[in-house]
Design an enzyme around this catalytic site. Structure first.
Site, mmCIF file in Angstrom:
data_model
loop_
_atom_site.group_PDB
_atom_site.id
_atom_site.type_symbol
_atom_site.label_atom_id
_atom_site.label_comp_id
_atom_site.label_asym_id
_atom_site.label_seq_id
_atom_site.Cartn_x
_atom_site.Cartn_y
_atom_site.Cartn_z
ATOM 1 N N LEU A 58 0.849 -1.184 0.000
ATOM 2 C CA LEU A 58 0.000 0.000 0.000
ATOM 3 C C LEU A 58 0.885 1.234 0.000
ATOM 4 O O LEU A 58 1.949 1.240 0.621
ATOM 5 C CB LEU A 58 -0.909 0.029 1.241
ATOM 6 C CG LEU A 58 -1.986 -1.047 1.358
ATOM 7 C CD1 LEU A 58 -2.717 -0.915 2.692
ATOM 8 C CD2 LEU A 58 -2.975 -0.942 0.214
ATOM 9 N N ASP A 59 0.447 2.270 -0.690
ATOM 10 C CA ASP A 59 1.197 3.522 -0.694
ATOM 11 C C ASP A 59 1.325 4.074 0.728
ATOM 12 O O ASP A 59 0.493 3.803 1.594
ATOM 13 C CB ASP A 59 0.496 4.570 -1.557
ATOM 14 C CG ASP A 59 0.548 4.236 -3.040
ATOM 15 O OD1 ASP A 59 1.340 3.356 -3.418
ATOM 16 O OD2 ASP A 59 -0.205 4.857 -3.805
ATOM 17 N N TYR A 60 2.350 4.858 0.940
ATOM 18 C CA TYR A 60 2.588 5.514 2.238
ATOM 19 C C TYR A 60 1.335 6.228 2.734
ATOM 20 O O TYR A 60 0.963 6.126 3.904
ATOM 21 C CB TYR A 60 3.747 6.502 2.083
ATOM 22 C CG TYR A 60 3.965 7.425 3.254
ATOM 23 C CD1 TYR A 60 4.674 7.002 4.378
ATOM 24 C CD2 TYR A 60 3.475 8.741 3.230
ATOM 25 C CE1 TYR A 60 4.883 7.856 5.457
ATOM 26 C CE2 TYR A 60 3.682 9.592 4.299
ATOM 27 C CZ TYR A 60 4.390 9.150 5.415
ATOM 28 O OH TYR A 60 4.590 9.993 6.474
ATOM 29 N N THR A 62 -1.809 5.714 1.930
ATOM 30 C CA THR A 62 -3.042 4.932 1.882
ATOM 31 C C THR A 62 -3.219 4.078 3.122
ATOM 32 O O THR A 62 -2.307 3.380 3.549
ATOM 33 C CB THR A 62 -3.047 4.016 0.641
ATOM 34 O OG1 THR A 62 -2.873 4.817 -0.522
ATOM 35 C CG2 THR A 62 -4.344 3.244 0.532
#
Length: 218
Positions: A58-60, A62
């Protein structure tokens, strides 16, 4: 903000990742990571005595459900499910402006932005026709996202829409890039709004996982 455990057995650990947190880091002093909160600092290394295998990422910015395998066998099994698309990922997001359609498929290929190759590794959607010089030079990868409109409203005085996003493919920053490409940047996405969107304090995107063969929806 800590990492909460949603489910655990001998093979898997399912956690809820907060927004603005790394999954892991090579910096032993970095405390703002999922790894630091749930295991030893080197758990994401293959050389660790108790390695963890991150099945997806997951993105930072998100928040959402993160599946972590505790051994190579379970990691390989989960990896095959993702590869065959038996396991689906859904994201709930708030985007800028009122979306004018109930459902749509976004099919722009995604490539690394050459202007940020040495820094943030920003991605870019290829909206030019196939075979154009721009497309050939950047070597984009096919990317598809399905968008479902849930409702419209306002953030302050600004029009926004609540949408459900399903990434059919899994490219880096795919959802953020695709939403920006169709003129509906995710609320709070500073990077893909040309550094104009600084409110609210977090990017409004969370993830949910679902397995097709009877696994519980977490």
């Amino acid at each position: 903000m800590g990492v909460s455990t949603l489910f655990e057995n001998e093979d898997y650990l399912i956690v809820n990742k907060p927004f603005d947190m790394y999954i892991n880091s090579e910096d032993e002093n970095e405390k703002n990571s999922v790894t630091y909160n749930i295991a030893k600092h080197d758990s994401h290394h293959s050389s660790s005595t108790h390695p963890l295998h991150f099945v997806h990422r997951l993105d930072y910015a998100t928040s959402g459900v993160l599946c972590i395998a505790k051994n190579k066998t379970s990691s390989a099994a989960a990896g095959k499910l993702f590869e065959k698309r038996d396991t689906k990922k859904y994201y709930l997001a708030v985007v800028r402006q009122h979306v004018q359609y109930e459902i749509c498929d976004i099919d722009f290929p995604v490539a690394a932005d050459p202007l940020t190759a040495g820094s943030s590794h920003k991605m870019v959607a290829m909206t030019s026709p196939p075979g154009s010089p721009e497309t050939s030079l950047l070597q984009p990868r096919l990317a598809q996202t399905r968008l479902l409109l849930l409702e419209t409203g306002y953030y302050g005085k600004d029009p926004v829409s609540v949408v459900l996003l399903k990434p059919v493919t899994g490219r880096r920053h795919q959802l953020r890039v695709h939403c920006s490409a169709i003129g509906h940047t995710i609320l709070g996405d500073y990077t893909y709004s040309n550094k104009e969107d600084s409110a609210p304090h977090r990017m409004s995107k969370i993830e949910n996982l679902e397995h097709n063969h009877g696994a519980r929806n977490v």
